[in-house]
Design an enzyme around this catalytic site. Sequence first.
Site, short mmCIF file in Angstrom:
data_model
loop_
_atom_site.label_atom_id
_atom_site.label_comp_id
_atom_site.label_asym_id
_atom_site.label_seq_id
_atom_site.Cartn_x
_atom_site.Cartn_y
_atom_site.Cartn_z
N ASP A 148 -5.01 -8.20 -7.19
CA ASP A 148 -4.78 -7.74 -5.82
C ASP A 148 -3.69 -6.68 -5.76
OD1 ASP A 148 -5.67 -10.72 -4.22
OD2 ASP A 148 -6.08 -8.72 -3.40
N LEU A 149 -3.92 -5.69 -4.99
CA LEU A 149 -2.91 -4.62 -4.84
C LEU A 149 -1.62 -5.19 -4.28
CD1 LEU A 149 -2.10 -1.64 -4.78
CD2 LEU A 149 -2.95 -1.56 -2.43
N ASP A 150 -0.51 -4.96 -5.00
CA ASP A 150 0.81 -5.39 -4.54
C ASP A 150 0.90 -6.88 -4.28
OD1 ASP A 150 1.12 -2.36 -2.56
OD2 ASP A 150 1.69 -2.77 -4.64
N GLU A 151 0.06 -7.66 -4.96
CA GLU A 151 0.07 -9.10 -4.71
C GLU A 151 0.50 -9.92 -5.91
OE1 GLU A 151 -0.43 -10.75 -2.01
OE2 GLU A 151 -1.50 -9.44 -0.64
N GLY A 188 0.79 -1.23 0.00
CA GLY A 188 0.00 0.00 0.00
C GLY A 188 0.82 1.27 0.00
#
Lengths: 294, 294, 294, 294
Positions: free
Chosen positions: D235-238, D210
């Site tokens: 997914d964020l940063d996944e 994040g």
Amino acid sequence: MTISVSAVRTTHWILTAQCPSRLGTVDVVTRFLREQGCYITEQQSFDDSSSCRFFIRTEFRPPEEGEFDAGAFEAAFAERAAPFSMAFELTSPERLTPVVIMVSKADHCLNDLLYRYRTGQLPVAIKAVVSNHPDLAPLAEWHGLPYHHLPISAETKAEQEAEVWRIVEDSGAELVILARYMQVLSSEMSERLAGRAINIHHSLLPGFKGAKPYHQAFEKGVKLVGATAHYINDDLDEGPIITQGVEPVTHADTAEDLVARGRDIECITLARAVTLHLQRRVFLNGSRTVVFQR
Amino acid sequence: MTISVSAVRTTHWILTAQCPSRLGTVDVVTRFLREQGCYITEQQSFDDSSSCRFFIRTEFRPPEEGEFDAGAFEAAFAERAAPFSMAFELTSPERLTPVVIMVSKADHCLNDLLYRYRTGQLPVAIKAVVSNHPDLAPLAEWHGLPYHHLPISAETKAEQEAEVWRIVEDSGAELVILARYMQVLSSEMSERLAGRAINIHHSLLPGFKGAKPYHQAFEKGVKLVGATAHYINDDLDEGPIITQGVEPVTHADTAEDLVARGRDIECITLARAVTLHLQRRVFLNGSRTVVFQR
Amino acid sequence: MTISVSAVRTTHWILTAQCPSRLGTVDVVTRFLREQGCYITEQQSFDDSSSCRFFIRTEFRPPEEGEFDAGAFEAAFAERAAPFSMAFELTSPERLTPVVIMVSKADHCLNDLLYRYRTGQLPVAIKAVVSNHPDLAPLAEWHGLPYHHLPISAETKAEQEAEVWRIVEDSGAELVILARYMQVLSSEMSERLAGRAINIHHSLLPGFKGAKPYHQAFEKGVKLVGATAHYINDDLDEGPIITQGVEPVTHADTAEDLVARGRDIECITLARAVTLHLQRRVFLNGSRTVVFQR
Amino acid sequence: MTISVSAVRTTHWILTAQCPSRLGTVDVVTRFLREQGCYITEQQSFDDSSSCRFFIRTEFRPPEEGEFDAGAFEAAFAERAAPFSMAFELTSPERLTPVVIMVSKADHCLNDLLYRYRTGQLPVAIKAVVSNHPDLAPLAEWHGLPYHHLPISAETKAEQEAEVWRIVEDSGAELVILARYMQVLSSEMSERLAGRAINIHHSLLPGFKGAKPYHQAFEKGVKLVGATAHYINDDLDEGPIITQGVEPVTHADTAEDLVARGRDIECITLARAVTLHLQRRVFLNGSRTVVFQR
């Protein structure tokens, strides 16, 4: 003490090969494995255009049905390899390679290797620990290993090396690990052990060859110290490099501090090189090496 | 293009000092600062028993009330320092140090330094870019910087260096950055620039001095390449080392690959050394340096 | 076995101190040392503007004439420190700090610490090795160390911790090293050991807290694994970080391979943190630490 | 400005393939290449027993005689690959992959990529630079590249992404490089760009996902910061990680200092990941990647 071999993987085999560069060298290996019903789990090949040498390493699982006949496999593959002048080796990772470890007074590398040995991380059968000093006998004995104290002087060098050679031969050792053994091997000894003796030199070669490299490093005022694991050859500290490691240092580190800080790097670098060698990931390529890292 | 100076900290000052080792050297500095009502935010001192030299670096905030008179501070401290034969320097981190950058054909280090310069990360005022080739003129011009193309040959070397020196003197440059400038400075030039010229050599000194270090490294078969930032002195590639960096390489890297991979390390290592120098964190200590890292 | 303490330096002392930020904190220390005729060999201070805390570490040699009276020194300095609410500690680097090491089954960290101990690299007096398993008894016994096998279950936890505490108290241990001790300490235990218990967690915190971090790392597909040494506090794996180490990994590494590769990093990271702590280079600063590296 | 493509090697091709695990997958490739008279210079294969997927990458030289017909090669190989449900791709390393670079305000990664681009180190044809801010227009323009300033807000997000998508489609971009583009892509956009959008996140994932990861890192008091290059997914940063880099930091580094120090690591990590992708060395393997390093 119980030495446990940790079988990390299901049974599989390692086939390594090398030969002069030419068309079809990869196919020689893979086609044969396919015909044999062998399942390739990992393979790396490299063709060196400057030395005109080809290198390949294959990990495979034998066919599920039946018992794998290594001898028959080798005989059959030999026929395919011959036209390519391809030298090859079939190895089982579970096999314990017989080794002899040579040390002097510094015990950190021996301590590290013996730890890995007794916890099953190094697939070796340590036949003997040889030293020109008596200091490390207790450590070897706690591991139930034979310790040979073979002092050496300028006058007794030839005899001492003859004794070392006898131990190596009698034990069937396939690898000699010089774990901070501080004596320079003679040309004859180096030649005999070509490709199967790994030394750890406590500097980043080609810098600081010879004696007291940490003191040389201190005088020079470098900001990194390191270690180099290499195969022994005729030249002092000149053998083909397998792996190197580094550690940052500062102005506040005295020469003794560098010695202390360097120990960890020496242990790790030597252990890495020995492990790579045992996994048949290292190939001699003239004065250099090819290393197929995982 | 707007060059912005990023003022990361509130206004503060840097006092550095060095002198022969003796009792009371730290107290000379700290007591004076206390009397002056200066607030120490960071301090590092080191007493080198082998060279018998003392080094200290202090960051401090001046008293809140009134205007800080740097000249008066220096005059007053000079009296305290004199009995200790203590050389000192008072610096403001916000001051832009005048520099001259010297290059040849390779542009990666210049590109990296100019990026840091234009984004305010390097507190410098770049007075000129000097090169023995014309190639990097566009890069300098885009930054609005004077570019001096000064070709050099064996016959014209003395004149060329005289011209370089003129540029350095006229610009008031306090630091010369040799950012892959490939010519060897003469003894006279090296002496003039002692302690204020930083060179990046593309190897881990003392290994691979001189020309084509990556090709030397390739031939040697090392598994690590690196770069060394050092002050220029009379000996080629022998000056006091400031910082070094490394990068792992493999058998698959040709000499050209090593050259390519080494660029990043050279940029970072040179930038680090220049930054440390500008922050007054580096002290010459004979053939070595003391570096007070953050 | 003879445990030798390698006295690397001539006799010297370490004075550490911390207090709320205010003008004059450095001078309090240095002026006193000057008056006492103490020779400062190394000093580092840091003033944290975000936490408003000041930290200082000084190594010094006592006056050459006469015998250094540590008690008198402390009493005298206490008077100077009091107005600053300055907490301080005077330590001799040659003093062997009493420690207790806690382990479970994994032996690599214990093996590494005991090697450094027996070769005099760790200035500790190991009072006991405590474990919830019997496995590591032979290793402790070869070093002539008391081994306490204290099994633990959900029901017996309070009693087990009470026994651990008794051992710590009775032995006068000033530091508890959790060398891959796999049980979570209760809040009460953590509080009692605040600032004097160092744990090694086998991941790069804050990533992969809790159990089986290597398996978590494998699932996540990270390309770096690491370890974190930190002081124990009430939150699992949340205590102030002292030092961290990393190791690159690849797609070919299974979870077991990550476990194996992580061992070296865990050993080195824990040993580094313990050494820094013993050298009084680490200060608690809220949820973080200040570390005055050499 | 002249963009030069540095042709480091003689003409050669890259064949990559992947399929469900089964016997004979390596042989499918190598036998075909042998029949075609193609000379394998480098090959790596990996069989992932946990995901039951096979991956292979081969570099080869076409036969010396005649002109290499890539289309015919692909058609012929397709027949061999079909029974194995083997997806494959034939690539020329000299081909310039069309890319779009997305940025916001931070310019370090763009500056680094454009340097590599203009010096021929990145085999790309940069079709456009897209940003939600106008700041980086000068840098793009100096390189003669189209710059699209597409502001974005919660209300205009869908339209802005539609415009980005139009640019990507119209330009034929095969790779989108998010070089510190600070907006979160929608699920639809992520899905469209699956496997062909690389993002640089300025932390060592999974830690500090994040916003403001350096500030999170500062609060946590970590001693290492880093960056992670990964493929975008929903997914964020996944997304699947390609490569990671680290840098040590200290207590003296403020959050802004961490931001500054992290820039170098972000540049290098992103450039490495993009280069590996362009060299077809990276394969998606579920939530992870297989990376055949040189």
